[in-house]
Design a protein around this motif. Sequence first.
Motif, PDB file in Angstrom:
ATOM      1  N   UNK A  97      52.541  49.819  21.632  1.00 33.59           N
ATOM      2  CA  UNK A  97      52.167  49.793  20.218  1.00 33.59           C
ATOM      3  C   UNK A  97      53.102  50.673  19.395  1.00 33.59           C
ATOM      4  N   UNK A  98      52.848  50.748  18.113  1.00 37.03           N
ATOM      5  CA  UNK A  98      53.727  51.466  17.192  1.00 37.03           C
ATOM      6  C   UNK A  98      53.781  52.969  17.485  1.00 37.03           C
ATOM      7  N   UNK A  99      52.771  53.506  18.155  1.00 27.85           N
ATOM      8  CA  UNK A  99      52.762  54.934  18.493  1.00 27.85           C
ATOM      9  C   UNK A  99      53.517  55.215  19.788  1.00 27.85           C
ATOM     10  N   UNK A 100      53.928  54.161  20.506  1.00 22.73           N
ATOM     11  CA  UNK A 100      54.639  54.322  21.765  1.00 22.73           C
ATOM     12  C   UNK A 100      53.745  54.270  22.988  1.00 22.73           C
ATOM     13  N   UNK A 101      52.462  54.034  22.786  1.00 19.67           N
ATOM     14  CA  UNK A 101      51.545  53.958  23.931  1.00 19.67           C
ATOM     15  C   UNK A 101      51.752  52.637  24.674  1.00 19.67           C
ATOM     16  N   UNK A 102      51.785  52.723  25.994  1.00 19.24           N
ATOM     17  CA  UNK A 102      51.965  51.555  26.856  1.00 19.24           C
ATOM     18  C   UNK A 102      50.614  51.065  27.351  1.00 19.24           C
ATOM     19  N   UNK A 103      50.426  49.749  27.331  1.00 21.67           N
ATOM     20  CA  UNK A 103      49.182  49.136  27.802  1.00 21.67           C
ATOM     21  C   UNK A 103      49.476  48.102  28.878  1.00 21.67           C
ATOM     22  N   UNK A 104      48.755  48.178  29.960  1.00 18.08           N
ATOM     23  CA  UNK A 104      48.770  47.091  30.941  1.00 18.08           C
ATOM     24  C   UNK A 104      48.041  45.911  30.305  1.00 18.08           C
ATOM     25  N   UNK A 105      48.321  44.713  30.767  1.00 16.85           N
ATOM     26  CA  UNK A 105      47.744  43.530  30.130  1.00 16.85           C
ATOM     27  C   UNK A 105      46.211  43.515  30.104  1.00 16.85           C
ATOM     28  N   UNK A 106      45.524  43.806  31.211  1.00 16.65           N
ATOM     29  CA  UNK A 106      44.056  43.792  31.149  1.00 16.65           C
ATOM     30  C   UNK A 106      43.504  44.819  30.153  1.00 16.65           C
ATOM     31  N   UNK A 107      44.120  46.000  30.107  1.00 11.98           N
ATOM     32  CA  UNK A 107      43.680  47.039  29.181  1.00 11.98           C
ATOM     33  C   UNK A 107      43.898  46.598  27.736  1.00 11.98           C
TER      34      UNK A 107
END
Length: 63
Positions: A43-53
């Motif tokens: 996201x714009x803040x740089x946080x990484x998300x796995x697809x299920x999350x």
Amino acid sequence: MHLVVTAHTANGPLSHQRASPEDALEKARELEAEGHDHVVIIDITGRHYALPEFDSLFLNPGT
């Protein structure tokens, strides 16, 4: 919303920008189906998300 979908490929990292959560998740699933590793949505803040999350937080909250 500004989202970046990234994956590790045999040729190095690959990134795609998407404007909506739906489009980002669709592209991420496409990259996984192609066999790429470490597919995440950032996201714009740089946080990484796995697809299920990402799916449970942005598209199907509460599931």
